[in-house]
Design an enzyme around this catalytic site. Structure first.
Site, PDB file in Angstrom:
ATOM      1  CG  PHE A 158      42.871  36.035  70.045  1.00  0.00           C
ATOM      2  CD1 PHE A 158      42.780  36.446  68.719  1.00  0.00           C
ATOM      3  CD2 PHE A 158      44.141  35.848  70.584  1.00  0.00           C
ATOM      4  CE1 PHE A 158      43.919  36.675  67.958  1.00  0.00           C
ATOM      5  CE2 PHE A 158      45.283  36.069  69.833  1.00  0.00           C
ATOM      6  CZ  PHE A 158      45.166  36.477  68.512  1.00  0.00           C
ATOM      7  CE  LYS A 160      39.097  31.916  80.378  1.00  0.00           C
ATOM      8  NZ  LYS A 160      38.945  33.053  79.445  1.00  0.00           N
ATOM      9  CD  GLU A 182      40.675  37.191  78.506  1.00  0.00           C
ATOM     10  OE1 GLU A 182      40.483  36.088  77.956  1.00  0.00           O
ATOM     11  OE2 GLU A 182      41.596  37.398  79.318  1.00  0.00           O
ATOM     12  CB  SER A 200      50.323  31.594  74.913  1.00  0.00           C
ATOM     13  OG  SER A 200      49.916  31.725  76.258  1.00  0.00           O
ATOM     14  CB  CYS A 214      48.573  27.166  66.572  1.00  0.00           C
ATOM     15  SG  CYS A 214      47.533  25.867  65.903  1.00  0.00           S
ATOM     16  CD  GLU A 251      52.654  31.429  68.939  1.00  0.00           C
ATOM     17  OE1 GLU A 251      52.506  31.485  70.172  1.00  0.00           O
ATOM     18  OE2 GLU A 251      51.970  30.704  68.203  1.00  0.00           O
TER      19      GLU A 251
HETATM   20  P1  NAD Z   1      46.442  32.947  75.775  1.00  0.00           P
HETATM   21  O1  NAD Z   1      47.314  31.881  76.297  1.00  0.00           O
HETATM   22  O2  NAD Z   1      46.767  34.350  76.117  1.00  0.00           O
HETATM   23  O3  NAD Z   1      44.922  32.730  76.267  1.00  0.00           O
HETATM   24  C1  NAD Z   1      44.284  31.489  76.105  1.00  0.00           C
HETATM   25  C2  NAD Z   1      43.222  31.325  77.186  1.00  0.00           C
HETATM   26  O4  NAD Z   1      43.855  31.277  78.471  1.00  0.00           O
HETATM   27  C3  NAD Z   1      42.217  32.483  77.253  1.00  0.00           C
HETATM   28  O5  NAD Z   1      40.943  31.954  77.501  1.00  0.00           O
HETATM   29  C4  NAD Z   1      42.711  33.310  78.431  1.00  0.00           C
HETATM   30  O6  NAD Z   1      41.677  34.005  79.093  1.00  0.00           O
HETATM   31  C5  NAD Z   1      43.306  32.252  79.339  1.00  0.00           C
HETATM   32  N1  NAD Z   1      44.390  32.769  80.191  1.00  0.00           N
HETATM   33  C6  NAD Z   1      45.257  33.779  79.894  1.00  0.00           C
HETATM   34  N2  NAD Z   1      46.145  33.948  80.899  1.00  0.00           N
HETATM   35  C7  NAD Z   1      45.847  33.019  81.839  1.00  0.00           C
HETATM   36  C8  NAD Z   1      46.410  32.681  83.104  1.00  0.00           C
HETATM   37  N3  NAD Z   1      47.453  33.338  83.603  1.00  0.00           N
HETATM   38  N4  NAD Z   1      45.848  31.673  83.823  1.00  0.00           N
HETATM   39  C9  NAD Z   1      44.785  30.992  83.323  1.00  0.00           C
HETATM   40  N5  NAD Z   1      44.199  31.265  82.112  1.00  0.00           N
HETATM   41  C10 NAD Z   1      44.721  32.267  81.385  1.00  0.00           C
HETATM   42  O7  NAD Z   1      46.376  32.741  74.182  1.00  0.00           O
HETATM   43  P2  NAD Z   1      45.732  33.687  73.072  1.00  0.00           P
HETATM   44  O8  NAD Z   1      46.578  34.895  72.909  1.00  0.00           O
HETATM   45  O9  NAD Z   1      44.287  33.859  73.309  1.00  0.00           O
HETATM   46  O10 NAD Z   1      45.869  32.753  71.775  1.00  0.00           O
HETATM   47  C11 NAD Z   1      47.022  32.675  70.998  1.00  0.00           C
HETATM   48  C12 NAD Z   1      47.869  31.479  71.364  1.00  0.00           C
HETATM   49  O11 NAD Z   1      47.133  30.277  71.207  1.00  0.00           O
HETATM   50  C13 NAD Z   1      49.076  31.331  70.459  1.00  0.00           C
HETATM   51  O12 NAD Z   1      50.195  31.017  71.227  1.00  0.00           O
HETATM   52  C14 NAD Z   1      48.703  30.180  69.540  1.00  0.00           C
HETATM   53  O13 NAD Z   1      49.792  29.475  68.992  1.00  0.00           O
HETATM   54  C15 NAD Z   1      47.910  29.335  70.479  1.00  0.00           C
HETATM   55  N6  NAD Z   1      47.066  28.387  69.761  1.00  0.00           N
HETATM   56  C16 NAD Z   1      47.472  27.080  69.739  1.00  0.00           C
HETATM   57  C17 NAD Z   1      46.729  26.139  69.028  1.00  0.00           C
HETATM   58  C18 NAD Z   1      47.186  24.698  68.966  1.00  0.00           C
HETATM   59  O14 NAD Z   1      46.426  23.843  68.536  1.00  0.00           O
HETATM   60  N7  NAD Z   1      48.409  24.379  69.378  1.00  0.00           N
HETATM   61  C19 NAD Z   1      45.567  26.543  68.347  1.00  0.00           C
HETATM   62  C20 NAD Z   1      45.172  27.879  68.412  1.00  0.00           C
HETATM   63  C21 NAD Z   1      45.946  28.803  69.126  1.00  0.00           C
END
Ligand code: NAD
Length: 494
Positions: free
Chosen positions: A163, A187, A190, A240, A295, A394
């Site tokens: 997000f 994808k 959401e 994450s 991140c 985090e």
């Molecule tokens: P998230 O992991 O909750 O969601 C990321 C994506 O995965 C979304 O599209 C979500 O719908 C999907 N998802 C969630 N649960 C899932 C599951 N069980 N199975 C399959 N898909 C699933 O992350 P978030 O809260 O949207 O974003 C924040 C995180 O992203 C933080 O941890 C941040 O550090 C990380 N991030 C990392 C970078 C990088 O380059 N390392 C860059 C931006 C954000």
């Protein structure tokens, strides 16, 4: 404005086939701004089918023609940057300046992908050997053998994005993937679907052929279907660590090429000889920019020697004056967290920090900020320790922890105890200290006297340790290599 987020499949906006929809609220006001109806797994299958059917013609399209779409798209993005940023502000909560900056970094990725013809070019080595069998005369001495390696597209690629940068992060993926001749199914998160939807609409306005770039909204069920689908060859994920590790294991086991850029806990080391004003300024931007939802957020400061005295004083003084309000207000410095769940998580960590014995020197719960909406002000803990959860985990919010250490070696040791290794920075005037830091610290993106060492689009972007699963990073030449495979040819003309 009230919207309903649509899927884009085969070049057409498609409504959901499911009745459950997630309400999207402006996190600054709590007002509902729209809803996103999740895709079913069958609709996700339709998106893969559209991408698979568009793939042969697209990968056969000369690369010079493929990137023309991206050139036109870049112009459209420039023309619509303010509108795109407004959508980000409204559904995510960034300030307008932060939102513009994030779209700008996305445009950088599109520009870089426009240069794919130069990157993807193959290599040849003529006369790599001489064959004497079947040569016409012995005098000829044999027939020369040439060898070459080409880079060719993979097929249908999938992107799953978080997000926190709803326009930029998808652009780490699909522009390079499609420039390289693949087709794509995205994808997005959401939680803020409208910015990504607009990004994809603009790509079609720029002339993206139907089926080359598809968008499905959905949760884990849709993501899990996409990453194991028989017709998908590669998966890029940003999000994450917990989800990224699952995606990496599941998609690799299904035989996909996978890269997962994941969570982080980033440390900044302050040496006593650092330029004080510049260090305080950079740490503030790194810890509290994007409300800490980044991140590359520098959420732990490790102070060496007496640097703690001036850095803590300077940070408190400046952080108190950060204007916390809706990102759409002209003088906003820091907007809200993305939603109430994120706010509750941050409040929980503040309680944990106090319970674990860190010294709360600036309490973001008492900041001057709107009483409605998902706001938490800048929060600073002093005398934190690496084993405390506020330093280990985090938080993804505006909470900065300060750890004190007597020497650079002790500071690097504190940094390296983290399970994450996304980025680390040092503030110093000493080349010797900076070099020692560079050679001993365990992180994938390093900075010297900069708060957020975000690599520009020409460089690879990813961390080490549990911040990344995979081999090739996002962006730069790594991006092109991820979205292509090599094919070697050996030629003998008899
Ligand atoms: P998230 O992991 O909750 O969601 C990321 C994506 O995965 C979304 O599209 C979500 O719908 C999907 N998802 C969630 N649960 C899932 C599951 N069980 N199975 C399959 N898909 C699933 O992350 P978030 O809260 O949207 O974003 C924040 C995180 O992203 C933080 O941890 C941040 O550090 C990380 N991030 C990392 C970078 C990088 O380059 N390392 C860059 C931006 C954000």
């Amino acid at each position: 404005m009230t919207n309903s987020a649509q899927h884009v499949i085969g070049g057409k906006a498609v409504s959901s086939d499911r009745s459950d929809a997630l309400e999207i609220r402006n996190p600054a006001t709590g007002t509902v701004i729209g809803s996103v109806a999740m895709s079913s797994v069958e609709l996700a299958d339709d998106a893969v089918a559209a991408a698979a059917s568009a793939c042969p013609a697209w990968s056969d399209t000369p690369i010079g023609d493929r990137v023309q779409v991206l050139f036109r798209y870049k112009t459209l993005l420039e023309e619509n940057i303010s509108e795109l940023a407004d959508i980000v502000v409204q559904e995510h909560g960034k300030t307008k300046a932060e939102a513009i900056g994030s779209v700008r970094r996305g445009i950088d990725c599109v520009e870089f992908a426009c240069g794919a013809p130069a990157l993807i070019m193959g290599r040849t080595l003529p006369q790599i050997a001489v064959s004497t069998s079947f040569c016409r005369t012995e005098d000829e001495g044999g027939v020369g053998i040439d060898s070459q390696v080409d880079r060719v597209p993979l097929g249908v690629c999938v992107g799953i994005t978080p997000f926190n940068f709803p326009v930029m992060v998808p652009m780490w993926m699909w522009p390079m993937a499609i420039a390289c001749g693949n087709t794509f199914v995205l994808k997005p998160s959401e939680h803020d679907p409208f910015s990504t939807m607009r990004e994809i609409e603009l790509a079609h306005d720029a002339g993206m052929p139907a089926g080359v770039l598809n968008l499905v909204h959905g949760g884990p069920d849709v993501a899990n279907r996409l990453i194991t689908h028989d017709d998908v060859t590669a998966v890029s994920f940003v999000g994450s660590t917990k989800v990224g590790e699952h995606i990496y294991k599941t998609a690799s086991a299904a035989g996909k090429r996978v890269q997962c850029m994941c969570g982080a806990k980033n440390h900044s080391i302050i040496m006593p000889d650092a330029n004080r004003e510049a260090a305080v300024d950079a740490i503030l931007g790194s810890a509290f920019g994007n409300t800490g939802q980044r991140c590359l957020a520098g959420s732990v400061v490790v102070c060496v020697g007496d640097s703690a005295d001036w850095i803590v004083r300077g940070l408190i003084e400046r952080a108190r004056n950060i204007k916390v309000c809706s990102g759409s207000e002209e003088n906003a410095d820091m907007g809200p967290l993305v939603n109430d769940a994120a706010k509750q998580r941050v409040l929980h960590y503040i309680d944990k920090g106090i319970a674990d014995g860190a010294e709360l020197v600036l309490d973001g719960r008492d900041a001057d900020m709107p009483s409605t909406g998902c706001f938490v002000g800048p929060t600073i803990f002093d005398r934190a320790e690496p084993e405390m959860s506020i330093v280990r985990e985090e938080i993804f919010g505006p909470v900065l922890s300060i750890v004190r250490r007597p020497s650079l070696e002790d500071a690097v040791d504190a940094v390296n105890r983290s399970e994450y290794g996304n980025m680390a920075v040092i503030f110093t005037d000493s080349g010797h200290a900076a070099r020692k830091f560079q050679r001993t610290v365990q992180a994938g993106m390093l900075g010297v006297n900069v708060g957020v060492p975000a690599p520009m689009a020409a460089f690879p972007f990813a961390g080490w340790k549990r911040s990344f699963f995979g081999d090739l990073h996002a962006n730069g030449e790594d991006g092109m290599r991820f979205y292509t495979k090599s094919r070697v040819m050996v030629t003998r003309w008899i």
